[in-house]
Design a protein around this motif. Structure first.
Motif, PDB file in Angstrom:
ATOM      1  N   VAL A  33       0.830  -1.209   0.000  1.00 48.53           N
ATOM      2  CA  VAL A  33       0.000   0.000   0.000  1.00 48.53           C
ATOM      3  C   VAL A  33       0.863   1.257   0.000  1.00 48.53           C
ATOM      4  CG1 VAL A  33      -1.695   1.319   1.320  1.00 48.53           C
ATOM      5  CG2 VAL A  33      -1.933  -1.160   1.112  1.00 48.53           C
ATOM      6  N   PHE A  34       1.951   1.257   0.781  1.00 47.09           N
ATOM      7  CA  PHE A  34       2.739   2.477   0.944  1.00 47.09           C
ATOM      8  C   PHE A  34       3.787   2.667  -0.150  1.00 47.09           C
ATOM      9  CE2 PHE A  34       6.142   5.021   3.033  1.00 47.09           C
ATOM     10  CZ  PHE A  34       5.396   6.168   3.256  1.00 47.09           C
ATOM     11  N   LEU A  36      -0.061   7.712  -1.088  1.00 43.47           N
ATOM     12  CA  LEU A  36      -0.723   7.916   0.192  1.00 43.47           C
ATOM     13  C   LEU A  36       0.310   8.274   1.247  1.00 43.47           C
ATOM     14  CD1 LEU A  36      -3.021   4.743   0.141  1.00 43.47           C
ATOM     15  CD2 LEU A  36      -3.675   7.062  -0.530  1.00 43.47           C
ATOM     16  N   ASN A  37      -0.080   9.133   2.186  1.00 44.70           N
ATOM     17  CA  ASN A  37       0.827   9.393   3.291  1.00 44.70           C
ATOM     18  C   ASN A  37       0.839   8.193   4.235  1.00 44.70           C
ATOM     19  OD1 ASN A  37      -1.449   9.630   5.088  1.00 44.70           O
ATOM     20  ND2 ASN A  37      -1.707  11.741   4.419  1.00 44.70           N
ATOM     21  N   ALA A  38       1.761   8.206   5.193  1.00 45.90           N
ATOM     22  CA  ALA A  38       1.943   7.040   6.058  1.00 45.90           C
ATOM     23  C   ALA A  38       0.698   6.745   6.886  1.00 45.90           C
ATOM     24  CB  ALA A  38       3.143   7.262   6.978  1.00 45.90           C
ATOM     25  N   PHE A  39       0.022   7.789   7.359  1.00 46.24           N
ATOM     26  CA  PHE A  39      -1.180   7.578   8.179  1.00 46.24           C
ATOM     27  C   PHE A  39      -2.280   6.906   7.367  1.00 46.24           C
ATOM     28  CE2 PHE A  39      -5.298   8.909   9.809  1.00 46.24           C
ATOM     29  CZ  PHE A  39      -5.182   8.647  11.154  1.00 46.24           C
ATOM     30  N   VAL A  78      -3.827   3.060   7.874  1.00 44.66           N
ATOM     31  CA  VAL A  78      -5.243   2.791   8.107  1.00 44.66           C
ATOM     32  C   VAL A  78      -5.798   1.856   7.042  1.00 44.66           C
ATOM     33  CG1 VAL A  78      -7.548   3.824   8.137  1.00 44.66           C
ATOM     34  CG2 VAL A  78      -5.663   4.933   9.360  1.00 44.66           C
ATOM     35  N   LEU A  79      -5.461   2.130   5.786  1.00 48.59           N
ATOM     36  CA  LEU A  79      -5.973   1.321   4.683  1.00 48.59           C
ATOM     37  C   LEU A  79      -5.455  -0.113   4.755  1.00 48.59           C
ATOM     38  CD1 LEU A  79      -7.625   1.311   2.072  1.00 48.59           C
ATOM     39  CD2 LEU A  79      -5.560   2.002   0.844  1.00 48.59           C
ATOM     40  N   ALA A  80      -4.159  -0.276   4.972  1.00 47.38           N
ATOM     41  CA  ALA A  80      -3.565  -1.614   4.997  1.00 47.38           C
ATOM     42  C   ALA A  80      -4.111  -2.443   6.162  1.00 47.38           C
ATOM     43  CB  ALA A  80      -2.043  -1.511   5.085  1.00 47.38           C
ATOM     44  N   LEU A  81      -4.155  -1.857   7.345  1.00 45.52           N
ATOM     45  CA  LEU A  81      -4.650  -2.606   8.507  1.00 45.52           C
ATOM     46  C   LEU A  81      -6.142  -2.878   8.398  1.00 45.52           C
ATOM     47  CD1 LEU A  81      -2.692  -0.913  11.445  1.00 45.52           C
ATOM     48  CD2 LEU A  81      -2.215  -3.088  10.315  1.00 45.52           C
ATOM     49  N   ILE A 125       7.125   2.062   8.230  1.00 46.73           N
ATOM     50  CA  ILE A 125       6.957   3.109   7.216  1.00 46.73           C
ATOM     51  C   ILE A 125       7.082   4.488   7.862  1.00 46.73           C
ATOM     52  CG2 ILE A 125       5.589   1.697   5.649  1.00 46.73           C
ATOM     53  CD1 ILE A 125       3.066   2.988   6.733  1.00 46.73           C
ATOM     54  N   ALA A 126       7.830   4.525   8.969  1.00 49.60           N
ATOM     55  CA  ALA A 126       8.194   5.784   9.645  1.00 49.60           C
ATOM     56  C   ALA A 126       7.003   6.534  10.202  1.00 49.60           C
ATOM     57  CB  ALA A 126       8.985   6.686   8.700  1.00 49.60           C
TER      58      ALA A 126
END
Length: 245
Positions: free
Chosen positions: A74-75, A85-88, A92-95, A166-167
């Motif tokens: 995703v990232f 996409l930003n890390a946040f 959220v999307l991946a989890l 992913i920091a």
């Protein structure tokens, strides 16, 4: 040494900010997971073969690949096809997608646990399918799988630790940074472990409260007893080990 534990006090705001970020990710990802899980569970009983096949592929792919790999896809991989996409958001999307696949099987089991006689009775009474699902199937299915739902919520909270890869400055990522600055290994990671423990048991308690209010008779999820006693004992052991070093 006690002064080493006190040295982390100046990072209290940082730990609290990281915990709040982890909670935000958990709740948003859980809402997404519930929506995806419910849609996927309903798709398995669809009369359209393609929809059933897509649901099966989604569940099998997510459940049989590492969640960390899914986060990287995703990232890191989506930007190669123009989706950045930003890390946040990526976290959220991946989890949410990951936990949604597990909730899909949970919801499917709950729906299948509803006695067929009740469905036949509702059908004979002329109840539309939508009302049948909302008033007959969904309440009973939710009650049957409520402990599993709360367990998935807690696992989602713990899974936010993987987003440090992913920091994203959630609890584990923040602990790594603070540890690099202070070199207080035991103290730093013990504080983070305690925060995870408190948040996990908070979700368990809230799950019990909701189970008592939503279902009749009340549905109570399993809660670990003597949590505070074991936590106190664990911290005492850590302090004792530190004093021996």
């Amino acid at each position: 040494m006690s002064y080493q534990w006190l040295a982390l006090w100046r990072y209290a705001d940082t730990f609290l900010s990281a915990a709040w970020l982890a909670l935000q990710i958990t709740l948003l990802a859980f809402l997404l997971a519930v929506a995806l899980g419910l849609l996927s569970a309903l798709a398995t009983s669809s009369s359209v073969a393609l929809i059933r096949w897509l649901s099966h592929v989604y569940v099998e792919f997510i459940r049989n690949t590492p969640v960390l790999l899914q986060i990287f896809i995703v990232f890191f991989a989506l930007p190669s096809i123009g989706i950045t996409l930003n890390a946040f958001t990526a976290g959220v999307l991946a989890l949410g997608i990951n936990v949604g696949a597990y909730l899909s099987e949970t919801f499917r089991a709950g729906i299948q646990s509803v006695p067929k006689g009740q469905l036949e009775a509702a059908w004979i009474l002329g109840m539309p399918r939508r009302q049948m699902f909302l008033h007959v199937v969904l309440p009973q299915a939710a009650r049957a799988v409520w402990p599993a739902i709360i367990n998935n919520l807690i696992q989602l909270l713990l899974g936010t630790s993987l987003l440090s890869a992913i920091a994203l400055p959630e609890l584990t990522g923040t602990a790594t940074v603070i540890n690099a600055r202070t070199l207080l290994y035991i103290q730093t990671f013990s504080v983070v472990a305690l925060i995870y423990l408190l948040l996990s048991n908070l979700f368990s308690w809230l799950g019990n409260v909701a189970g008592r209010r939503l279902f009749h008779p009340p549905r109570v999820t399993p809660v670990k007893k003597s949590v505070w006693r074991r936590t106190k004992k664990t911290l005492s052991n850590l302090v004792r080990q530190e004093s021996l070093l």
